[in-house]
Design a protein around this motif. Structure first.
Motif, mmCIF file in Angstrom:
data_model
loop_
_atom_site.group_PDB
_atom_site.id
_atom_site.type_symbol
_atom_site.label_atom_id
_atom_site.label_comp_id
_atom_site.label_asym_id
_atom_site.label_seq_id
_atom_site.Cartn_x
_atom_site.Cartn_y
_atom_site.Cartn_z
ATOM 1 N N SER A 242 -27.663 64.709 32.054
ATOM 2 C CA SER A 242 -29.408 65.849 31.667
ATOM 3 C C SER A 242 -29.554 65.243 30.930
ATOM 4 O O SER A 242 -31.019 64.964 30.899
ATOM 5 C CB SER A 242 -28.663 67.332 31.040
ATOM 6 N N PHE A 243 -28.924 64.602 29.677
ATOM 7 C CA PHE A 243 -30.300 63.755 28.741
ATOM 8 C C PHE A 243 -30.475 62.740 29.357
ATOM 9 O O PHE A 243 -31.768 62.349 29.210
ATOM 10 C CB PHE A 243 -28.998 62.873 27.680
ATOM 11 N N CYS A 244 -29.781 61.905 30.390
ATOM 12 C CA CYS A 244 -30.080 60.680 30.962
ATOM 13 C C CYS A 244 -31.151 61.164 32.128
ATOM 14 O O CYS A 244 -32.135 60.805 32.752
ATOM 15 C CB CYS A 244 -29.051 59.870 31.597
ATOM 16 N N LEU A 245 -30.688 62.413 33.115
ATOM 17 C CA LEU A 245 -32.244 62.142 34.058
ATOM 18 C C LEU A 245 -33.524 63.099 32.998
ATOM 19 O O LEU A 245 -34.708 62.190 33.377
ATOM 20 C CB LEU A 245 -31.612 64.274 34.226
ATOM 21 N N PHE A 246 -33.396 63.610 32.071
ATOM 22 C CA PHE A 246 -34.773 63.795 31.123
ATOM 23 C C PHE A 246 -34.959 62.821 30.392
ATOM 24 O O PHE A 246 -36.572 62.797 30.463
ATOM 25 C CB PHE A 246 -34.216 64.952 30.530
ATOM 26 N N TRP A 247 -34.605 61.719 29.982
ATOM 27 C CA TRP A 247 -34.846 60.380 29.660
ATOM 28 C C TRP A 247 -35.919 59.993 30.486
ATOM 29 O O TRP A 247 -36.561 59.208 29.922
ATOM 30 C CB TRP A 247 -33.529 59.802 29.080
ATOM 31 N N GLN A 248 -35.222 59.413 31.444
ATOM 32 C CA GLN A 248 -35.886 58.773 32.803
ATOM 33 C C GLN A 248 -37.517 59.238 32.733
ATOM 34 O O GLN A 248 -37.975 59.109 33.435
ATOM 35 C CB GLN A 248 -34.660 58.266 34.236
ATOM 36 N N ILE A 249 -36.922 61.393 33.141
ATOM 37 C CA ILE A 249 -38.775 61.335 33.592
ATOM 38 C C ILE A 249 -39.345 61.308 32.367
ATOM 39 O O ILE A 249 -40.443 61.313 33.104
ATOM 40 C CB ILE A 249 -37.920 62.799 34.207
ATOM 41 N N TRP A 250 -38.979 60.984 30.875
ATOM 42 C CA TRP A 250 -40.463 61.352 30.411
ATOM 43 C C TRP A 250 -40.692 59.517 30.277
ATOM 44 O O TRP A 250 -41.888 59.824 30.249
ATOM 45 C CB TRP A 250 -38.838 61.605 29.391
#
Length: 378
Positions: free
Chosen positions: A70-78
């Motif tokens: 989840s962290f990786c997904l939201f970090w890349q989206i940011w």
């Protein structure tokens, strides 16, 4: 239990790929992880969905795997979200229809071995840009592009066989022209003053720094240094400024953001789209390598990725309008002390300064004394 371990390992590998770009290490492998943020976000979304369906979330490893993904997904989206329509635009839409203030530019990395010059010439005939910028253009390409001389009589030419040749063809007058080697002795850049139809002058910089890669420069130091010195050279300018070319860096990377912070230039793609120009042959591996940044003197009429021309890059067509009053309250990114310190390190590593960059316009006569104005042959 085996599935828990597999998912956890996959999540940790994704985490490594996500966190690597946080390091300022210039090694190509580290810097290369800036590029596939969209692809990594898609992988993270797929992995997250699989974890929700298949994992036992009552187990600590399951929760760890889910949290990491989840962290990786939201970090890349940011990082990539500003290059989607879900983000506010950074550059206003043009409302002035005055052709005297219009400026259209095609930026095209033609790929030296590509021999489909007719495709590019057809684009020029169809779109009728004011300026055509070609990267990787050698003598063969120059011989074909010179047919544009009648309609685009102003030009800068530097045909090279090392993948760093560069040409500019323009309908509008170019003055105070130089071809320079800011960081590497075989990688040119071009600088000129372009005069719009209404008489306004625009400071132009055309760049194509070498990429960090195992086959070229093992580090990004040379590319980063060129971006830093050009950014610093335009930062204090009150002239209209445009920087365009294949920067061999993605729009959302920390180094491109550093360039924007130092220069104060705006990115018209923000809030509009990614306009991925490389790789033209692989849909699943595309990112925005070809760029156009400009000062707040301009608003944007349109940005368009052009059809395939046989190169590994798509050409990019950007239509701007010189509208200093309307663009006066446009704001981009701002540098802080940490950014300036990082820029010092980058420039010092390659022993370059902002004063090495030509300043067409009111400061140009000072620079001209030491300018390298000829195209070297390699």
């Amino acid at each position: 239990m085996m599935s828990l371990i597999v998912f956890t390992v996959l999540a940790l590998l994704l985490l490594v790929a996500t966190l690597l770009p946080l390091s300022r290490n210039p090694h190509w492998l580290v810097r290369g992880m800036d590029f596939p943020r969209l692809q990594l976000a898609v992988l993270a979304a797929i992995l997250l969905a699989a974890e929700v369906v298949l994992l036992d979330l009552s187990h600590p490893l399951g929760l760890i795997s889910l949290g990491v993904t989840s962290f990786c997904l939201f970090w890349q989206i940011w990082w990539i979200l500003p290059y989607t329509p879900f983000w506010p635009v950074e550059v206003k839409a043009a409302i002035d229809d005055n052709p005297e203030r219009a400026l259209s530019i095609i930026t095209a990395n033609v790929l030296t071995p590509n021999r489909n010059a007719d495709a590019l010439l057809a684009l020029v005939q169809k779109c009728k840009p004011d300026v055509l910028v070609t990267l990787e253009s050698d003598q063969w390409w120059q011989d074909r592009l010179d047919v544009l001389a009648e309609q685009m009589p102003h030009s800068i030419k530097c045909p090279l066989d090392n993948l760093y040749g560069m040409h500019v063809y323009s309908r509008l007058p170019l003055s105070e022209v130089t071809v320079d080697y800011l960081v590497e002795e075989d990688v040119p850049s071009m600088h000129a003053l372009l005069t719009l139809r209404d008489g306004s002058n625009v400071r132009m910089h055309f760049l194509h720094p070498a990429p960090p890669s195992p086959t070229e420069n093992p580090e990004s130091a040379e590319r980063d240094a060129e971006l830093v010195v050009v950014a610093r050279s335009v930062a204090s300018s009150d002239q209209p400024v445009i920087v365009t070319g294949d920067l061999n860096d993605v729009a959302w990377s920390a180094t491109t953001r550093l360039f924007r912070k130092l220069s104060g230039l705006l990115d018209p793609r923000v809030g509009r789209g990614m306009y991925n120009t490389f790789h033209a042959d692989y849909r699943i591996a595309r990112w925005p390598l070809d760029h156009l940044f400009h000062s707040d003197h301009f608003t944007v009429r349109s940005i368009e990725r052009m059809p395939h021309i046989g190169s590994d890059h798509f050409a990019l067509l950007t239509r701007l309008v010189y509208a200093p009053v309307r663009g006066a309250d446009q704001n981009g990114l701002e540098a802080d002390g940490d950014d300036r310190g990082w820029a010092d390190e980058v420039a010092d590593a390659k022993d370059v300064e902002a004063s090495d960059t030509p300043r067409p316009g009111k400061e140009f006569s000072i620079y001209w004394v030491n300018s390298i104005s000829k195209c070297k042959k390699y």
